[in-house]
Each structure stands twice: as structure tokens, then as C-alpha cells.
Design a protein around this motif. Structure first.
Motif, mmCIF file in Angstrom:
data_model
loop_
_atom_site.group_PDB
_atom_site.id
_atom_site.type_symbol
_atom_site.label_atom_id
_atom_site.label_comp_id
_atom_site.label_asym_id
_atom_site.label_seq_id
_atom_site.Cartn_x
_atom_site.Cartn_y
_atom_site.Cartn_z
ATOM 1 N N PRO A 11 3.029 1.864 6.638
ATOM 2 C CA PRO A 11 3.472 1.340 5.342
ATOM 3 C C PRO A 11 4.996 1.395 5.355
ATOM 4 C CG PRO A 11 2.035 3.286 5.085
ATOM 5 C CD PRO A 11 2.397 3.192 6.525
ATOM 6 N N ILE A 12 5.642 0.619 4.519
ATOM 7 C CA ILE A 12 7.093 0.803 4.411
ATOM 8 C C ILE A 12 7.313 1.808 3.287
ATOM 9 C CG2 ILE A 12 7.888 -1.304 5.512
ATOM 10 C CD1 ILE A 12 8.002 -2.606 2.738
ATOM 11 N N TYR A 13 8.193 2.743 3.534
ATOM 12 C CA TYR A 13 8.306 3.911 2.667
ATOM 13 C C TYR A 13 9.264 3.690 1.510
ATOM 14 C CZ TYR A 13 5.846 5.774 6.644
ATOM 15 O OH TYR A 13 4.924 5.966 7.642
ATOM 16 N N HIS A 23 4.957 11.028 5.138
ATOM 17 C CA HIS A 23 5.574 9.898 5.839
ATOM 18 C C HIS A 23 5.508 10.111 7.348
ATOM 19 C CE1 HIS A 23 7.962 10.339 1.986
ATOM 20 N NE2 HIS A 23 7.297 9.213 1.806
ATOM 21 N N TRP A 231 4.830 -4.869 -5.051
ATOM 22 C CA TRP A 231 3.795 -4.823 -4.003
ATOM 23 C C TRP A 231 3.631 -6.167 -3.293
ATOM 24 C CZ3 TRP A 231 1.548 -1.315 -1.094
ATOM 25 C CH2 TRP A 231 1.572 0.028 -1.516
ATOM 26 N N ALA A 234 6.577 -6.031 -1.000
ATOM 27 C CA ALA A 234 6.455 -5.044 0.081
ATOM 28 C C ALA A 234 5.412 -5.446 1.139
ATOM 29 C CB ALA A 234 6.101 -3.685 -0.504
ATOM 30 N N ASN A 237 6.222 -7.668 4.075
ATOM 31 C CA ASN A 237 7.063 -7.203 5.188
ATOM 32 C C ASN A 237 6.358 -7.349 6.539
ATOM 33 O OD1 ASN A 237 6.639 -4.380 6.770
ATOM 34 N ND2 ASN A 237 5.527 -4.322 4.835
ATOM 35 N N TYR A 238 5.012 -7.251 6.493
ATOM 36 C CA TYR A 238 4.283 -7.284 7.763
ATOM 37 C C TYR A 238 4.428 -8.626 8.477
ATOM 38 C CZ TYR A 238 2.111 -3.106 5.718
ATOM 39 O OH TYR A 238 1.889 -1.878 5.156
ATOM 40 N N VAL A 264 -2.500 3.077 6.771
ATOM 41 C CA VAL A 264 -2.030 3.427 5.420
ATOM 42 C C VAL A 264 -2.670 4.744 4.973
ATOM 43 C CG1 VAL A 264 -1.803 0.982 4.775
ATOM 44 C CG2 VAL A 264 -3.897 2.203 4.187
ATOM 45 N N GLY A 265 -2.106 5.340 3.929
ATOM 46 C CA GLY A 265 -2.749 6.497 3.312
ATOM 47 C C GLY A 265 -3.803 6.009 2.330
ATOM 48 N N LYS A 266 -4.758 6.864 2.009
ATOM 49 C CA LYS A 266 -5.876 6.440 1.157
ATOM 50 C C LYS A 266 -5.410 5.968 -0.229
ATOM 51 C CE LYS A 266 -6.681 11.109 -0.566
ATOM 52 N NZ LYS A 266 -7.592 12.221 -0.819
ATOM 53 N N ASP A 267 -4.260 6.475 -0.681
ATOM 54 C CA ASP A 267 -3.746 6.112 -2.003
ATOM 55 C C ASP A 267 -3.322 4.658 -2.095
ATOM 56 O OD1 ASP A 267 -1.867 7.107 -0.065
ATOM 57 O OD2 ASP A 267 -0.294 6.976 -1.587
ATOM 58 N N ILE A 268 -3.036 4.043 -0.953
ATOM 59 C CA ILE A 268 -2.547 2.663 -1.028
ATOM 60 C C ILE A 268 -3.493 1.678 -0.334
ATOM 61 C CG2 ILE A 268 -0.119 3.257 -1.377
ATOM 62 C CD1 ILE A 268 0.392 2.847 1.585
ATOM 63 N N TRP A 297 -2.650 15.518 3.254
ATOM 64 C CA TRP A 297 -2.470 16.934 3.607
ATOM 65 C C TRP A 297 -2.216 17.755 2.350
ATOM 66 C CZ3 TRP A 297 -3.227 19.156 8.245
ATOM 67 C CH2 TRP A 297 -3.351 18.300 9.352
ATOM 68 N N ILE A 304 0.290 19.044 -2.427
ATOM 69 C CA ILE A 304 1.731 19.041 -2.190
ATOM 70 C C ILE A 304 2.435 18.315 -3.330
ATOM 71 C CG2 ILE A 304 3.540 18.101 -0.697
ATOM 72 C CD1 ILE A 304 1.665 18.504 1.676
#
Ligand code: MSP
Length: 521
Positions: A11-13, A23, A231, A234, A237-238, A264-268, A297, A304
Motif C-alpha cells: 500500500p502507499i503509506y 508499515h 482513495w 491513492a 498509484n498502482y 495490504v493490511g486487513k483494514d484496507i 500485530w 498498538i
């Protein structure tokens, strides 16, 4: 002859804050995959970058009292540095404030408009700036403090009323469901795929894709009172990083698109598995082959968060345990796709048991025996025993097993398989006891050491994508050479055996034990 391609993206951060373990983790998974694919002979394109527009970044810049462009220039740099410092092997780094990106996003918007999938209207509903996401009322809840939050992310939402352009997302429900149905591996892991399917089945509403209450974004072509929803900006970007809208033969878009994997992370996941393919369908562009959503994590059992002050700094981990040790732990500890807990104890146990003892000692013992007892040269083996044949066959077969797991991003299983081989090798060497053979049968000792050197070479090639620096040292010892086209190691000579007579240097340990500071001295 042109090599098969493999295009992988992180993903782009968001550049509202400094990089943390989340990240580093997403990018690490991509780096391991990219390195493995290169070893398999693919022409890999590995993209990462930063997501720099939108209300959230504008607010962060305001808070810092700096213009958004200057603010993003600065924070983006820390993500670039993270990627370099962690040794990621990305081929490109895109920033959404770059001209190449803005041009490409506007071209995509134009295609969506030309296809009749955009209309003008007004948005009235809930928005979470922290997620840059719109929520239905039933996806939110009012908490004790009287404020309203998005249930999924726990981020505060606000009521937004503004003129907006909409994308006809609702028109793509059937095609999306058909995509998930016909390509079961489009979304991995399967549990996440099911969540997406039920979300889409519950009905999609058209998506607001422009904002008018702030200006930090890419202007909508022909109506610059609007900036594009971040979004839409963003995700594009790919392809903009590949030079889209340029689709010429010989160009990067033509060569690498569609992507093989968006990590990607599950959130996105929702953005990547619903919005992004719908935009591409509307623009009549090919769809990526897979979206993999990994877990999150926690730190010693706790979520976190900045407010708890328990954010894990990737630099601190690397300083304490070493880069390759950290990489190994993050990829080995948790079934990839699940949530995982970071605990210092688990990290230290793995570092000592798996790396220092099982693998490091094995390699060190065997290589120093060769160095001392075989004139610093790879010995010439005699006839192979059944035990020799068995361990050599296991080491050879491991490549296929590992490759199969890697194909599905089951990184933990790939490492489990390699460490299964490490255990088998330890059993073999204890059974054969070359240190005893040294006195009783030196010729047989040479054969055992030769077999072991070959098994260690294969283990090390298989571990290389996970721990590039330490394995590089071992592979150099074992006379392995890098291939020209990728400047890295490859699996093409995996089945071959090391040439007897190869001179080796005095080996030195590659995987130190972790010793807690108070135990030192
Ligand atoms: N800018 C968007 C992505 C746009 S892609 C077209 C974004 N950025 S982010 O910086 O917030 O997050 C990037 C990644 O970090 C996500 O994949 C997210 O899952 C990951 N993580 C953030 N915290 C995490 C953990 N605690 N654990 C693991 N990964 C986590 O979202």
C-alpha cells in the motif's frame, strides 16, 4: 528471451506520522515475495510509496504549521529511508504528489466519466477522516463519551454534507461477485474473501469520489472546485507508477500490468477488493490477479496505539535483534494472514533456538570442520550411503514445497518447511558424528561433511529471500555465485552439487545468540 514478469505492490503509506512496525511488516512481506520470485527467474517489479493527499494529511500539516507540500516532502522522506534502511528491494517509490501520478489519475477519472460511471450529486453522511472512509450509519456507534465512531476501525466519524461527484459502484455488484466466484484466489486468505463477499451481497451504494470542503488533493478535470476522493487518487498509484495512461508496447504499464499481487493490511481490504476492481472494470482495464490481506500485530498482548505509547519502532527492533533476525521472526511467528502478537520473549526464543542453535551452529560446525580437516577445501565424497541419499533427496524436494507455500503467501509454512529440513540435517549430523569419524574413518568423514555442505547450501538458498544479508555471507562461503540479470542468487542451479576442491575461507558465525543486557559481562 524475455523472462516472465511479476508485479507486486505495497500500500502507499499515509505521511501523517513516522513509520511503525505495521508499515515495515507490509513492505517486508512484499520484499520476501519479490526476492523469492527473482530467485525463481521472474522479472520482478516491486513498488512502494506514499499517499500524500486528503483531509487527514492536510490536517496533520496544519497541526505542524507547515504547508502540505513541504510537510509531505519531509514525512515522505522518512518512509523512503525506512525502505532503504530495512534493505527492501523495491524498484520504484511513488509519491502521489508527483506529476506522473496526478496526470495518470486525471486520465483515469476521464475514462470513468467517458464510460458514464460518474454523476454529480450531494453527499450527506458519516465520514472518518482518520480512515478517509465513508460509513453507513449502521457501521457506526455512539460511545460513552457521546461521540460517534466507526465500529470496524474505532475512528471518530463526522457528519458531512457537501456537493460531490459519485461513482456508480452499485452497478458493479454482480460483476464483482462473479469475479470472487470465478477467481477464488483473487482475495486471500479465504476467511477475508468471505467477509468481502457478504459485504458486497448486502448491497453496494454509489461512492462519493470528490470533496469540496478542503483543497489538498488532485483537482477533478473540468471542475476544480472539487478535489478527488483520496482513495480514488491513492489506488490509482498502482498504474500511474507504470506510466499510465501510456500503454505503449515496451512501456512499464504494458510490461507489468495487471499486478500479480497487491499486499495490504486487513483494514484496507475493502478498498482494494471492491472499489479498485470496480474502477478498473469501469475504465475497461485489466484487474490485478490477487489481493492478500494480512493481519495486525499487537504488542505484548495490547493493541498498538499512539495513545497507549506502545507503538513498535522498527528501527529499535533491528538495533536490538538484528535485521535478518527481525525479518525471520515477523515472517515465522504468525500464520501469515492472521493477527499476531509481538513479544520480546518469543522473539528471543526464536532467535536463539531457530537461528543461533539449529541453523547457525549447524553451519558453523560443518564449515569449520571442513576448513580444519579438509585443507580448507570442499572434500571429494566417496560412495553415498542410504542416509546420505535420503537427506540430499529431502533437501532437493524442499524447493518445491517451499515454492508451493510461497505461491500462496504462506510465508510461515515456507519457513516451517525449511526448518523441518534444518532439524533433519541436525539429526543426520548427530547420527553420522563426523567428529568421531575423524579418528575412525576420515574418508567417510569427508563424505558426510560434503553431504552436509550441500544440504546447508540448499537450506541457505531457501532462506535467502527471508534473510538476505546473513545468507549472503554463508552462500559466499559455499562458492555460490550471483546471476547476471538480477545480480542475486537463483534457484536454477539448486539441484547441482558443490564442486569438490572449492577453497573455503575460515568460517565465522553468522547468527549470534541473543543475550539480555544484564546477562552480559
Ligand atoms: N494510505 C493507505 C493505503 C493506500 S493504498 C492505495 C493506508 N496507509 S497506512 O499508512 O495507514 O497503512 C498502511 C499499512 O500498514 C496497512 O496495510 C496496514 O494494515 C498496516 N498496518 C498499520 N498498523 C498495523 C499493525 N499494527 N500491524 C500490521 N499492520 C498494520 O492505509
Amino acid at each position: 528471451m524475455s523472462r516472465p514478469t511479476y508485479y507486486i505492490t505495497t500500500p502507499i503509506y499515509y505521511v501523517n506520522d513516522k513509520p511503525h512496525i505495521g508499515h515495515a511488516y507490509t513492505s517486508l512481506a512484499c520484499d520476501v515475495m519479490a526476492r523469492f520470485k527473482r530467485m525463481q527467474g521472474f522479472d520482478v517489479h516491486f513498488l512502494t510509496g506514499t499517499d500524500e493527499h486528503g483531509q487527514k494529511i492536510e490536517q496533520a500539516a496544519n497541526k505542524a504549521g507547515i504547508e502540505p507540500q513541504a510537510f509531505t516532502d519531509e514525512v515522505s522522506q522518512s518512509f523512503r529511508a525506512l525502505a532503504d534502511d530495512m534493505g527492501y528491494s523495491h524498484n520504484d517509490f511513488i509519491r502521489t504528489t508527483e506529476e506522473r501520478h496526478k496526470k495518470g489519475v486525471q486520465a483515469l477519472w476521464q475514462r470513468l466519466a467517458d464510460a458514464g460511471t460518474i454523476y454529480e450529486g450531494g453527499y450527506e453522511g458519516w465520514y472518518a477522516v482518520s480512515d478517509e472512509a465513508f460509513y453507513n450509519e449502521d457501521e457506526t456507534e455512539v460511545r460513552e463519551d457521546g461521540k460517534r465512531y466507526a465500529v470496524a476501525s474505532g475512528k471518530e466519524v463526522e457528519w458531512v454534507v457537501e456537493p460531490s461527484y459519485f461513482f456508480k459502484l452499485s452497478a458493479f455488484e454482480d460483476r464483482l461477485l462473479e469475479l470472487y466466484e470465478s477467481q477464488p484466489d483473487f482475495i486471500l486468505p479465504a476467511s477475508r474473501r468471505n467477509e468481502v463477499i457478504s459485504f458486497v451481497k448486502s448491497g453496494l451504494r454509489d461512492l462519493s469520489i470528490s470533496r469540496t470542503t478542503f483543497s489538498w488533493g488532485i483537482p477533478v478535470p473540468g471542475d476544480d472546485k472539487h478535489v478527488m476522493y483520496v482513495w480514488l487518487d491513492a489506488l490509482t498509484n498502482y498504474i500511474t507508477a507504470l506510466g499510465f495512461p501510456n500503454q505503449d508496447e515496451g512501456g512499464a504499464y504494458n510490461r507489468y500490468w495487471p499486478a500479480d499481487l497487491h499486499m495490504v493490511g486487513k483494514d484496507i481490504l475493502r478498498f482494494h477488493a471492491i472499489y479498485w476492481p470496480a474502477f478498473l472494470m469501469a475504465a475497461d482495464l485489466p484487474l490485478p490477479k490477487r489481493v492478500f490481506a494480512h493481519g495486525w500485530w499487537t504488542n505484548e498482548g495490547q493493541k498498538i496505539s499512539k495513545s497507549l505509547g506502545n507503538v513498535i519502532d522498527p528501527y529499535a527492533l533491528v538495533e536490538k535483534y538484528g535485521l535478518d533476525q527481525t525479518r525471520y521472526f515477523l515472517m515465522r511467528e504468525v500464520p501469515f494472514g492472521n493477527d499476531g502478537d509481538f513479544s520480546a520473549k518469543a522473539m528471543e526464543t526464536r532467535m536463539n533456538a531457530d537461528l543461533a542453535n539449529a541453523y547457525g551452529n549447524l553451519a558453523q560446525r560443518v564449515l569449520s570442520m571442513i576448513f580444519k580437516n579438509c585443507d580448507g577445501q570442499m572434500p571429494t565424497p566417496g560412495a553415498l550411503s542410504a542416509a546420505d541419499e535420503t537427506i540430499l533427496a529431502s533437501s532437493l524436494a524442499c524447493l518445491q514445497t517451499v515454492s508451493d507455500h510461497m505461491e500462496r503467501q504462506a510465508f510461515h509454512r515456507a519457513l516451517e518447511a525449511v526448518w523441518g529440513l534444518v532439524s533433519e540435517a541436525n539429526v543426520y549430523v548427530d547420527d553420522q558424528a563426523p567428529w568421531t569419524l575423524k579418528k575412525t574413518d576420515p574418508e567417510r568423514m569427508k563424505t558426510v561433511l560434503y553431504v552436509m555442505a550441500n544440504v546447508i547450501r540448499r537450506i541457505t538458498l531457501l532462506a535467502h529471500a527471508f534473510m538476505p544479508t546473513s545468507t549472503d555471507k554463508l552462500l559466499t562461503f559455499l562458492g555460490e555465485t550471483k546471476r547476471e540479470e538480477s545480480q542475486g542468487y537463483g534457484f536454477d542451479g539448486f539441484a547441482e552439487l558443490i564442486a569438490p576442491g572449492l577453497a573455503i575461507d575460515k568460517p565465522s558465525g553468522v547468527f549470534p545468540r541473543y543475550v539480555a543486557p544484564q546477562e552480559e559481562a
